[in-house]
Design a protein around this motif. Structure first.
Motif, PDB file in Angstrom:
ATOM      1  N   ALA A   6       4.913   0.870  -0.918  1.00 50.88           N
ATOM      2  CA  ALA A   6       3.570   0.991  -0.357  1.00 50.88           C
ATOM      3  C   ALA A   6       3.510   2.195   0.578  1.00 50.88           C
ATOM      4  O   ALA A   6       4.281   2.268   1.540  1.00 50.88           O
ATOM      5  CB  ALA A   6       3.208  -0.277   0.409  1.00 50.88           C
ATOM      6  N   PRO A   7       2.622   3.164   0.322  1.00 43.02           N
ATOM      7  CA  PRO A   7       2.501   4.317   1.227  1.00 43.02           C
ATOM      8  C   PRO A   7       2.049   3.874   2.611  1.00 43.02           C
ATOM      9  O   PRO A   7       1.292   2.914   2.760  1.00 43.02           O
ATOM     10  CB  PRO A   7       1.433   5.181   0.549  1.00 43.02           C
ATOM     11  CG  PRO A   7       1.383   4.715  -0.869  1.00 43.02           C
ATOM     12  CD  PRO A   7       1.711   3.262  -0.826  1.00 43.02           C
ATOM     13  N   GLU A   8       2.515   4.574   3.639  1.00 43.21           N
ATOM     14  CA  GLU A   8       2.086   4.254   4.992  1.00 43.21           C
ATOM     15  C   GLU A   8       0.656   4.724   5.234  1.00 43.21           C
ATOM     16  O   GLU A   8      -0.090   4.095   5.993  1.00 43.21           O
ATOM     17  CB  GLU A   8       3.031   4.896   6.010  1.00 43.21           C
ATOM     18  CG  GLU A   8       4.432   4.294   5.997  1.00 43.21           C
ATOM     19  CD  GLU A   8       5.306   4.868   7.089  1.00 43.21           C
ATOM     20  OE1 GLU A   8       4.786   5.651   7.932  1.00 43.21           O
ATOM     21  OE2 GLU A   8       6.512   4.556   7.102  1.00 43.21           O
ATOM     22  N   ILE A  17      -2.912   1.118  -4.841  1.00 41.22           N
ATOM     23  CA  ILE A  17      -3.380  -0.229  -5.191  1.00 41.22           C
ATOM     24  C   ILE A  17      -4.409  -0.167  -6.306  1.00 41.22           C
ATOM     25  O   ILE A  17      -4.407  -1.014  -7.217  1.00 41.22           O
ATOM     26  CB  ILE A  17      -3.942  -0.936  -3.938  1.00 41.22           C
ATOM     27  CG1 ILE A  17      -2.788  -1.313  -2.999  1.00 41.22           C
ATOM     28  CG2 ILE A  17      -4.740  -2.183  -4.327  1.00 41.22           C
ATOM     29  CD1 ILE A  17      -3.241  -1.964  -1.707  1.00 41.22           C
ATOM     30  N   ALA A  18      -5.299   0.817  -6.277  1.00 42.22           N
ATOM     31  CA  ALA A  18      -6.282   0.975  -7.353  1.00 42.22           C
ATOM     32  C   ALA A  18      -5.582   1.168  -8.693  1.00 42.22           C
ATOM     33  O   ALA A  18      -5.978   0.573  -9.709  1.00 42.22           O
ATOM     34  CB  ALA A  18      -7.203   2.157  -7.057  1.00 42.22           C
ATOM     35  N   VAL A  27       2.672  -2.311  -6.408  1.00 42.52           N
ATOM     36  CA  VAL A  27       2.976  -1.742  -5.102  1.00 42.52           C
ATOM     37  C   VAL A  27       3.749  -2.781  -4.304  1.00 42.52           C
ATOM     38  O   VAL A  27       3.334  -3.944  -4.210  1.00 42.52           O
ATOM     39  CB  VAL A  27       1.684  -1.354  -4.360  1.00 42.52           C
ATOM     40  CG1 VAL A  27       1.995  -0.846  -2.960  1.00 42.52           C
ATOM     41  CG2 VAL A  27       0.913  -0.306  -5.158  1.00 42.52           C
ATOM     42  N   ALA A  28       4.872  -2.377  -3.728  1.00 45.40           N
ATOM     43  CA  ALA A  28       5.732  -3.306  -2.996  1.00 45.40           C
ATOM     44  C   ALA A  28       5.763  -2.949  -1.519  1.00 45.40           C
ATOM     45  O   ALA A  28       5.922  -1.783  -1.150  1.00 45.40           O
ATOM     46  CB  ALA A  28       7.145  -3.287  -3.563  1.00 45.40           C
ATOM     47  N   THR A  29       5.610  -3.962  -0.668  1.00 49.29           N
ATOM     48  CA  THR A  29       5.674  -3.722   0.772  1.00 49.29           C
ATOM     49  C   THR A  29       7.108  -3.562   1.243  1.00 49.29           C
ATOM     50  O   THR A  29       7.346  -2.989   2.312  1.00 49.29           O
ATOM     51  CB  THR A  29       5.024  -4.878   1.550  1.00 49.29           C
ATOM     52  OG1 THR A  29       5.679  -6.118   1.221  1.00 49.29           O
ATOM     53  CG2 THR A  29       3.551  -4.995   1.204  1.00 49.29           C
ATOM     54  N   ASP A  30       8.070  -4.084   0.463  1.00 50.21           N
ATOM     55  CA  ASP A  30       9.477  -3.962   0.821  1.00 50.21           C
ATOM     56  C   ASP A  30      10.284  -3.605  -0.407  1.00 50.21           C
ATOM     57  O   ASP A  30      10.175  -4.266  -1.446  1.00 50.21           O
ATOM     58  CB  ASP A  30      10.025  -5.281   1.389  1.00 50.21           C
ATOM     59  CG  ASP A  30       9.844  -5.386   2.883  1.00 50.21           C
ATOM     60  OD1 ASP A  30       9.909  -4.348   3.560  1.00 50.21           O
ATOM     61  OD2 ASP A  30       9.634  -6.509   3.382  1.00 50.21           O
ATOM     62  N   LEU A  31      11.079  -2.560  -0.301  1.00 46.34           N
ATOM     63  CA  LEU A  31      12.016  -2.188  -1.347  1.00 46.34           C
ATOM     64  C   LEU A  31      13.372  -1.932  -0.703  1.00 46.34           C
ATOM     65  O   LEU A  31      13.446  -1.487   0.438  1.00 46.34           O
ATOM     66  CB  LEU A  31      11.534  -0.927  -2.091  1.00 46.34           C
ATOM     67  CG  LEU A  31      10.342  -1.096  -3.031  1.00 46.34           C
ATOM     68  CD1 LEU A  31       9.912   0.270  -3.600  1.00 46.34           C
ATOM     69  CD2 LEU A  31      10.676  -2.041  -4.174  1.00 46.34           C
ATOM     70  N   PRO A  32      14.498  -2.244  -1.396  1.00 48.09           N
ATOM     71  CA  PRO A  32      14.547  -2.737  -2.773  1.00 48.09           C
ATOM     72  C   PRO A  32      14.174  -4.211  -2.864  1.00 48.09           C
ATOM     73  O   PRO A  32      14.274  -4.941  -1.886  1.00 48.09           O
ATOM     74  CB  PRO A  32      16.024  -2.522  -3.149  1.00 48.09           C
ATOM     75  CG  PRO A  32      16.746  -2.677  -1.854  1.00 48.09           C
ATOM     76  CD  PRO A  32      15.847  -2.058  -0.818  1.00 48.09           C
ATOM     77  N   LEU A  33      13.727  -4.604  -4.053  1.00 50.62           N
ATOM     78  CA  LEU A  33      13.402  -5.994  -4.310  1.00 50.62           C
ATOM     79  C   LEU A  33      14.682  -6.780  -4.520  1.00 50.62           C
ATOM     80  O   LEU A  33      15.704  -6.232  -4.907  1.00 50.62           O
ATOM     81  CB  LEU A  33      12.513  -6.102  -5.549  1.00 50.62           C
ATOM     82  CG  LEU A  33      11.152  -5.438  -5.450  1.00 50.62           C
ATOM     83  CD1 LEU A  33      10.450  -5.482  -6.790  1.00 50.62           C
ATOM     84  CD2 LEU A  33      10.305  -6.082  -4.385  1.00 50.62           C
ATOM     85  N   ALA A  96      -2.858  -9.906   4.772  1.00 43.76           N
ATOM     86  CA  ALA A  96      -4.191  -9.790   5.372  1.00 43.76           C
ATOM     87  C   ALA A  96      -4.657  -8.337   5.423  1.00 43.76           C
ATOM     88  O   ALA A  96      -5.802  -8.026   5.096  1.00 43.76           O
ATOM     89  CB  ALA A  96      -4.187 -10.399   6.773  1.00 43.76           C
ATOM     90  N   GLY A  97      -3.769  -7.439   5.836  1.00 42.91           N
ATOM     91  CA  GLY A  97      -4.131  -6.029   5.862  1.00 42.91           C
ATOM     92  C   GLY A  97      -4.292  -5.456   4.472  1.00 42.91           C
ATOM     93  O   GLY A  97      -5.196  -4.655   4.216  1.00 42.91           O
ATOM     94  N   LEU A  98      -3.421  -5.865   3.550  1.00 43.85           N
ATOM     95  CA  LEU A  98      -3.522  -5.392   2.169  1.00 43.85           C
ATOM     96  C   LEU A  98      -4.835  -5.824   1.531  1.00 43.85           C
ATOM     97  O   LEU A  98      -5.435  -5.084   0.753  1.00 43.85           O
ATOM     98  CB  LEU A  98      -2.341  -5.913   1.352  1.00 43.85           C
ATOM     99  CG  LEU A  98      -0.978  -5.294   1.684  1.00 43.85           C
ATOM    100  CD1 LEU A  98       0.138  -6.105   1.045  1.00 43.85           C
ATOM    101  CD2 LEU A  98      -0.913  -3.842   1.222  1.00 43.85           C
TER     102      LEU A  98
END
Length: 292
Positions: A6-8, A17-18, A27-33, A96-98
């Motif tokens: 996820a870009p900052e 996201i689009a 889009v992942a908020t944390d990597l690596p999965l 919530a922010g996403l």
């Protein structure tokens, strides 16, 4: 299936996201999965991979499908009175922010986002409202943010008074992420704020019960005193190596409907719907009240 971090930058995040909602990489908020990332691990149609807060246990990565995210955003707009411009006052590291970004994409309206060198705290809320356009405008806050505005305004602090005046102009203020004290809600509404309490979690694409009433298509039931949720907003499941336990996700063998069993105690009451029921033409409405 390969996920992208996820870009900052909020504008870059909206673009990512689009793309994901249109079938691109999630889009992942944390990597690596956790575990190997492959078609057997990340469900088809996943748009967001969100790591839970871990407030009730070990943090887990949740797969949110594009159709579930769009269903959540569409139902939110239907409940609030139509699409509008969203103000980003929450971090995009959690759901919530996403969802502010997702709802903005679904509405087709750019969100108002913090500037790199702009104000923070209650000053951020004033800045966001000032830069918002005409038409319907919404924000999503946590109870602490609302409490700080009210406390500052009550004490006569200029920043609190300005933030209170700014929030009065919004068509709805979603407040969730934790239980909001009844006294805080009463004070906010006495000051003319259009506050809507929300209940939900990462596994339900965020809030899915507004002011105690489930969003259209969402059902809540109580089983053994614990709340369970079903509907189009449910996550695809938890991400990990093949065979990763799916926790509270179950499928009713009689109906084939998926449910998510929360960790929350609560009560559910039902009554006949009225013709003006905003949740649609269903024969009954549910009021879900988590025990605080």
């Amino acid at each position: 299936m390969h996920a992208v971090p996820a870009p900052e930058d909020a504008h870059a995040l909206r673009a990512a996201i689009a793309t994901a909602l249109d079938g691109g990489p999630p889009v992942a908020t944390d990597l690596p999965l956790p575990g190997p990332v492959g078609a057997a691990v990340v469900p088809e149609g996943t748009a967001l991979l969100v790591t839970t807060s871990g407030s009730t246990g070990t943090p887990r990565t949740v797969a949110l499908r594009a159709d579930a995210l769009v269903a959540s955003a569409t139902a939110t707009h239907a409940r609030l009175g139509g699409p509008g411009q969203w103000l980003l006052a929450l971090p995009t590291t959690h759901v919530a922010g996403l969802q502010v970004i997702v709802r903005s994409h679904v509405a087709g309206v750019d969100p108002v986002v913090p500037t790199p060198d702009g104000p923070r705290g209650t000053g951020l809320l004033v800045d966001l409202v000032r830069r918002a356009g005409p038409g319907r405008r919404y924000a999503s806050l946590v109870p602490t943010q609302l409490h700080r505005v009210l406390t500052g305004a009550t004490a006569g602090h200029v920043d609190g008074l300005e933030a209170l005046d700014a929030l009065r102009t919004l068509d709805a203020i979603l407040v969730g992420g934790a239980a909001t004290p009844p006294a805080t809600l009463a004070q906010a509404r006495d000051h003319g704020l259009r506050v809507v309490t929300t209940y939900g979690m990462s596994e339900t694409c965020g809030g899915c019960v507004y002011d105690g009433v489930p969003l259209p298509g969402v059902d809540v039931r109580q089983v053994g005193g614990v709340l369970e949720i079903a509907g189009p907003v449910l996550a695809a499941g938890y991400v990990g190596p093949p065979g990763t336990p799916q926790g509270g996700f179950t499928t009713d063998p009689a109906t084939g409907r998926r449910w998510f069993r929360t960790n929350d105690l609560g009560t559910v009451t039902r009554t006949r719907a009225t013709p003006s029921d905003p949740s649609g033409s269903t024969p009954s409405r549910s009021w879900a009240a988590p025990t605080t």
